[in-house]
Scaffold this motif. Structure first.
Motif, PDB file in Angstrom:
ATOM      1  N   ARG A  65      33.051  17.528  29.435  1.00 21.89           N
ATOM      2  CA  ARG A  65      31.890  18.092  28.729  1.00 21.89           C
ATOM      3  C   ARG A  65      31.309  17.084  27.756  1.00 21.89           C
ATOM      4  NH1 ARG A  65      32.503  24.403  27.047  1.00 21.89           N
ATOM      5  NH2 ARG A  65      32.279  25.192  29.145  1.00 21.89           N
ATOM      6  N   ILE A  66      32.165  16.402  27.020  1.00 23.85           N
ATOM      7  CA  ILE A  66      31.692  15.401  26.063  1.00 23.85           C
ATOM      8  C   ILE A  66      30.963  14.281  26.794  1.00 23.85           C
ATOM      9  CG2 ILE A  66      32.442  13.639  24.413  1.00 23.85           C
ATOM     10  CD1 ILE A  66      34.667  15.622  23.581  1.00 23.85           C
ATOM     11  N   CYS A  67      31.536  13.822  27.890  1.00 24.73           N
ATOM     12  CA  CYS A  67      30.886  12.765  28.680  1.00 24.73           C
ATOM     13  C   CYS A  67      29.556  13.240  29.258  1.00 24.73           C
ATOM     14  CB  CYS A  67      31.800  12.290  29.799  1.00 24.73           C
ATOM     15  SG  CYS A  67      33.220  11.348  29.215  1.00 24.73           S
ATOM     16  N   PHE A  68      29.514  14.476  29.708  1.00 25.10           N
ATOM     17  CA  PHE A  68      28.284  15.034  30.253  1.00 25.10           C
ATOM     18  C   PHE A  68      27.179  15.055  29.197  1.00 25.10           C
ATOM     19  CE2 PHE A  68      25.644  18.859  30.946  1.00 25.10           C
ATOM     20  CZ  PHE A  68      25.046  18.488  32.141  1.00 25.10           C
ATOM     21  N   TYR A  69      27.500  15.549  28.015  1.00 24.05           N
ATOM     22  CA  TYR A  69      26.505  15.589  26.941  1.00 24.05           C
ATOM     23  C   TYR A  69      26.098  14.181  26.512  1.00 24.05           C
ATOM     24  CZ  TYR A  69      27.435  20.584  26.561  1.00 24.05           C
ATOM     25  OH  TYR A  69      27.564  21.913  26.835  1.00 24.05           O
ATOM     26  N   ALA A  70      27.057  13.273  26.455  1.00 23.10           N
ATOM     27  CA  ALA A  70      26.742  11.899  26.064  1.00 23.10           C
ATOM     28  C   ALA A  70      25.828  11.240  27.100  1.00 23.10           C
ATOM     29  CB  ALA A  70      28.023  11.090  25.891  1.00 23.10           C
ATOM     30  N   SER A  71      26.101  11.464  28.386  1.00 22.32           N
ATOM     31  CA  SER A  71      25.249  10.870  29.416  1.00 22.32           C
ATOM     32  C   SER A  71      23.859  11.491  29.396  1.00 22.32           C
ATOM     33  CB  SER A  71      25.889  11.011  30.800  1.00 22.32           C
ATOM     34  OG  SER A  71      25.962  12.361  31.181  1.00 22.32           O
ATOM     35  N   ASN A  72      23.752  12.779  29.115  1.00 24.82           N
ATOM     36  CA  ASN A  72      22.439  13.414  28.987  1.00 24.82           C
ATOM     37  C   ASN A  72      21.639  12.803  27.834  1.00 24.82           C
ATOM     38  OD1 ASN A  72      22.696  15.106  31.142  1.00 24.82           O
ATOM     39  ND2 ASN A  72      23.327  16.887  29.946  1.00 24.82           N
TER      40      ASN A  72
ATOM     41  N   ILE B  23      37.574  26.561  23.975  1.00 30.01           N
ATOM     42  CA  ILE B  23      37.899  25.559  24.990  1.00 30.01           C
ATOM     43  C   ILE B  23      38.704  24.419  24.396  1.00 30.01           C
ATOM     44  CG2 ILE B  23      35.822  26.038  26.313  1.00 30.01           C
ATOM     45  CD1 ILE B  23      34.984  23.102  25.378  1.00 30.01           C
ATOM     46  N   TRP B  24      38.678  24.282  23.089  1.00 23.55           N
ATOM     47  CA  TRP B  24      39.389  23.176  22.438  1.00 23.55           C
ATOM     48  C   TRP B  24      40.874  23.460  22.295  1.00 23.55           C
ATOM     49  CZ3 TRP B  24      35.989  19.464  22.310  1.00 23.55           C
ATOM     50  CH2 TRP B  24      34.646  19.791  22.164  1.00 23.55           C
ATOM     51  N   SER B  25      41.303  24.691  22.509  1.00 23.45           N
ATOM     52  CA  SER B  25      42.662  25.063  22.152  1.00 23.45           C
ATOM     53  C   SER B  25      43.706  24.776  23.222  1.00 23.45           C
ATOM     54  CB  SER B  25      42.710  26.549  21.809  1.00 23.45           C
ATOM     55  OG  SER B  25      42.411  27.313  22.947  1.00 23.45           O
ATOM     56  N   SER B  26      43.355  24.802  24.464  1.00 22.41           N
ATOM     57  CA  SER B  26      44.358  24.709  25.519  1.00 22.41           C
ATOM     58  C   SER B  26      44.723  23.267  25.843  1.00 22.41           C
ATOM     59  CB  SER B  26      43.836  25.387  26.785  1.00 22.41           C
ATOM     60  OG  SER B  26      44.745  25.212  27.829  1.00 22.41           O
ATOM     61  N   ASN B  27      46.017  23.028  25.932  1.00 19.34           N
ATOM     62  CA  ASN B  27      46.495  21.690  26.292  1.00 19.34           C
ATOM     63  C   ASN B  27      46.115  21.337  27.719  1.00 19.34           C
ATOM     64  OD1 ASN B  27      47.674  21.373  23.817  1.00 19.34           O
ATOM     65  ND2 ASN B  27      49.666  22.094  24.499  1.00 19.34           N
ATOM     66  N   ASN B  28      45.955  22.353  28.558  1.00 22.78           N
ATOM     67  CA  ASN B  28      45.674  22.116  29.969  1.00 22.78           C
ATOM     68  C   ASN B  28      44.208  21.832  30.232  1.00 22.78           C
ATOM     69  OD1 ASN B  28      48.345  22.619  30.522  1.00 22.78           O
ATOM     70  ND2 ASN B  28      48.002  24.808  30.770  1.00 22.78           N
ATOM     71  N   ARG B  29      43.361  21.977  29.235  1.00 19.36           N
ATOM     72  CA  ARG B  29      41.936  21.792  29.451  1.00 19.36           C
ATOM     73  C   ARG B  29      41.418  20.507  28.819  1.00 19.36           C
ATOM     74  NH1 ARG B  29      39.950  27.599  27.710  1.00 19.36           N
ATOM     75  NH2 ARG B  29      41.665  28.720  28.599  1.00 19.36           N
ATOM     76  N   ASP B  30      42.287  19.559  28.544  1.00 16.06           N
ATOM     77  CA  ASP B  30      41.852  18.301  27.939  1.00 16.06           C
ATOM     78  C   ASP B  30      40.820  17.595  28.801  1.00 16.06           C
ATOM     79  OD1 ASP B  30      43.450  18.699  25.783  1.00 16.06           O
ATOM     80  OD2 ASP B  30      45.066  17.402  26.473  1.00 16.06           O
TER      81      ASP B  30
END
Length: 121
Positions: A104-111, A91-98
């Motif tokens: 995802r990072i925000c979701f994990y951080a909020s959890n 998931i880290w590789s695609s420019n279109n999925r930034d």
């Protein structure tokens, strides 16, 4: 290889050199664990290149790898690149999925924040 020129307010690009993908033997990212835009392309001689950014270096390597898989299907060596960012299945590789990565990072951080604020009973 393209040379970028700025004439007055116009930007121009001039083709300086051309290579064939079939002649490419290896792409060396130099250092996989540091954020640098430098890499080497090994043809009959080695060309030392600098990309605009580290992200563009990885995009270039992924593009060459895809073109090789589609048309030549030869063993193209790509060394000193982080496989996590080089493979399309990550998931880290695609420019279109930034945005997806950021969400995802925000979701994990909020959890983690919610869990740390919950009282233990």
């Amino acid at each position: 290889m393209v040379k970028h020129l700025r004439v007055d307010r116009e930007e121009k690009y001039e083709i300086v050199e051309k290579w064939f993908l079939k002649d490419l033997e290896m792409i060396d990212g130099k250092e996989a664990d540091t954020d640098n835009p430098y890499f080497d392309m090994h043809f009959h001689e080695v060309y030392h290149l600098e990309a605009y950014s580290c992200a563009s270096k990885y995009t270039f390597a992924r593009t060459l790898n895809k073109l090789n898989e589609m048309y030549l299907k030869k063993d193209l060596k790509i060394v000193n690149f982080d496989d996590t960012y080089l493979n399309d299945d990550s998931i880290w590789s695609s420019n279109n999925r930034d945005c997806l990565v950021l969400m995802r990072i925000c979701f994990y951080a909020s959890n983690l924040l919610c869990l740390s604020l919950c009282p233990l009973s």
